[in-house]
Design a protein around this motif. Structure first.
Motif, PDB file in Angstrom:
ATOM      1  N   ALA A 134      23.081  -5.969 -14.657  1.00 11.90           N
ATOM      2  CA  ALA A 134      23.725  -6.682 -13.692  1.00 11.90           C
ATOM      3  C   ALA A 134      23.649  -8.718 -14.324  1.00 11.90           C
ATOM      4  CB  ALA A 134      22.112  -6.927 -13.344  1.00 11.90           C
ATOM      5  N   ARG A 135      24.300  -9.014 -13.645  1.00  5.89           N
ATOM      6  CA  ARG A 135      25.218 -10.344 -14.072  1.00  5.89           C
ATOM      7  C   ARG A 135      25.465 -11.512 -12.337  1.00  5.89           C
ATOM      8  NH1 ARG A 135      28.369  -6.719 -16.028  1.00  5.89           N
ATOM      9  NH2 ARG A 135      28.076  -6.563 -18.059  1.00  5.89           N
ATOM     10  N   TRP A 136      25.018 -12.514 -13.477  1.00  5.73           N
ATOM     11  CA  TRP A 136      25.369 -13.809 -12.028  1.00  5.73           C
ATOM     12  C   TRP A 136      26.985 -14.311 -12.338  1.00  5.73           C
ATOM     13  CZ3 TRP A 136      21.098 -16.714 -14.733  1.00  5.73           C
ATOM     14  CH2 TRP A 136      20.410 -16.758 -13.574  1.00  5.73           C
ATOM     15  N   ALA A 188      20.339  -6.021   0.832  1.00  8.12           N
ATOM     16  CA  ALA A 188      21.566  -6.323   1.209  1.00  8.12           C
ATOM     17  C   ALA A 188      22.412  -7.152   0.094  1.00  8.12           C
ATOM     18  CB  ALA A 188      21.337  -8.203   1.765  1.00  8.12           C
ATOM     19  N   LEU A 189      21.797  -7.017  -0.876  1.00 11.73           N
ATOM     20  CA  LEU A 189      22.796  -7.576  -1.660  1.00 11.73           C
ATOM     21  C   LEU A 189      22.419  -6.610  -3.165  1.00 11.73           C
ATOM     22  CD1 LEU A 189      20.370 -10.287  -2.976  1.00 11.73           C
ATOM     23  CD2 LEU A 189      22.562 -10.631  -2.052  1.00 11.73           C
ATOM     24  N   GLY A 224      22.233 -18.148  -6.822  1.00 15.72           N
ATOM     25  CA  GLY A 224      20.635 -18.299  -6.737  1.00 15.72           C
ATOM     26  C   GLY A 224      20.310 -17.263  -6.851  1.00 15.72           C
ATOM     27  N   PHE A 225      20.427 -16.088  -7.777  1.00 16.65           N
ATOM     28  CA  PHE A 225      19.382 -15.163  -7.054  1.00 16.65           C
ATOM     29  C   PHE A 225      18.255 -14.592  -8.533  1.00 16.65           C
ATOM     30  CE2 PHE A 225      17.417 -10.484  -7.648  1.00 16.65           C
ATOM     31  CZ  PHE A 225      16.802 -11.176  -6.479  1.00 16.65           C
ATOM     32  N   SER A 226      16.895 -15.001  -8.319  1.00 18.66           N
ATOM     33  CA  SER A 226      16.170 -15.026  -9.590  1.00 18.66           C
ATOM     34  C   SER A 226      15.236 -13.377  -9.224  1.00 18.66           C
ATOM     35  CB  SER A 226      15.258 -16.344  -9.363  1.00 18.66           C
ATOM     36  OG  SER A 226      15.700 -17.121  -9.770  1.00 18.66           O
ATOM     37  N   PRO A 227      15.194 -12.756 -10.349  1.00 18.48           N
ATOM     38  CA  PRO A 227      14.865 -11.365 -10.354  1.00 18.48           C
ATOM     39  C   PRO A 227      13.147 -12.131  -9.669  1.00 18.48           C
ATOM     40  CG  PRO A 227      15.923 -11.851 -11.608  1.00 18.48           C
ATOM     41  CD  PRO A 227      16.073 -13.166 -11.854  1.00 18.48           C
ATOM     42  N   ARG A 228      12.520 -11.380  -8.966  1.00 19.57           N
ATOM     43  CA  ARG A 228      11.173 -11.281  -9.049  1.00 19.57           C
ATOM     44  C   ARG A 228      10.488  -9.512  -8.927  1.00 19.57           C
ATOM     45  NH1 ARG A 228       8.938 -15.963  -7.783  1.00 19.57           N
ATOM     46  NH2 ARG A 228      10.316 -17.030  -6.929  1.00 19.57           N
TER      47      ARG A 228
END
Length: 272
Positions: A134-136, A188-189, A224-228
């Motif tokens: 996965a990438r930004w 959704a992502l 803007g997505f930060s993994p949790r």
């Protein structure tokens, strides 16, 4: 800019390590399913009376039985081996053992039986897993660090999400589930989650033979997505540019399977 292709090819080559000489084939009738270390043959024969020693092989003559009957029998054998301290890390989750085919990278074989996933290496059976690169949008790769409590490769860097394929679950469903559990990526992502092929990883581990088809997926996440992490299996996340990724690959910080999956994804022709 990509990491050095020579380094990537070396990471990919590590995925297929040769089998030591003298290991025994585990057969279901004439079907060749797994590989067993010679030192463990006695434990198998003692625990599994319907297993027969043959030249270079241990044969289970249960090809005429129903898959459910085979599953119950081999699961009982695995439970006895675990009770004897020979199989550890029991997960109460089953993998499917497939009938061998001409190209397991392309086609999943018919299910022969189901068995506790912790026993697959001890029996030397082929399993399947999903791995997501996965990438930004800026190109940085998102990677997780395996929790120290993980049974395999604790503390090593990994893909954003990865996990074994349980019996009865589809590959895409498995990838989406792992993305949520390990990185908190909502459904959704994952609409642009893309399958990008597969590779086979084989190597000897203390538990036995690791033989796994790694199904590779790619995913671009919004900036803007930060993994949790949701399940306690990841201790931190890193966003690595090409130089940082190369340095950590060269230093051996990634698990062997994660390194090979990253290399596979980066070496693939663009758009394929």
């Amino acid at each position: 800019m990509l990491p050095d292709p020579t380094l990537l090819r070396a990471c990919l080559a590590q995925a297929r390590q040769p089998l030591p000489q003298g290991w025994l084939r585990l057969r279901l009738g004439a079907l060749e399913l797994g590989w067993i270390a010679p030192a463990r043959a006695e434990a198998f024969l003692r625990t599994w009376p319907d297993l027969h020693a043959m030249p270079g092989a241990l044969a289970w003559l249960a090809e005429a039985a129903e898959a459910s009957t085979r599953s119950a029998r081999i699961q009982a054998v695995a439970e006895q081996l675990a009770a004897a301290g020979l199989i550890s890390g029991w997960r109460n989750e089953a993998y499917a053992c497939e009938a061998p085919g001409a190209d397991p990278l392309q086609v999943q074989g018919a299910e022969l039986f189901r068995l506790e996933r912790a026993a697959f290496r001890f029996f030397g059976l082929m399993s399947r897993a999903v791995h997501i690169n996965a990438r930004w949008p800026d190109g940085r790769m998102l990677c997780g660090r395996r929790a120290l409590a993980k049974a395999t490769n604790p503390g090593a860097l990994d893909n954003l999400a990865a996990g074994g394929l349980p019996a009865g679950e589809g590959l895409l469903d498995c990838a989406r589930r792992e993305l949520w559990e390990e990185a908190g990526v909502p459904p959704a992502l994952t609409r642009n989650l893309r399958p990008c092929g597969a590779l086979r990883s084989t190597r000897v581990e203390p538990e036995g033979l690791h033989d796994e088809i790694l199904h590779v997926f790619e995913l671009q996440l919004p900036a803007g997505f930060s993994p949790r992490n949701q399940d306690g299996e990841v201790s931190e996340f890193l966003a690595l540019d090409a130089a940082e990724l190369q340095a950590r690959l060269a230093a051996g910080e990634f698990s062997p399977d994660a390194a090979s999956v990253i290399a596979y994804g980066l070496l693939r022709p663009a758009g394929s």
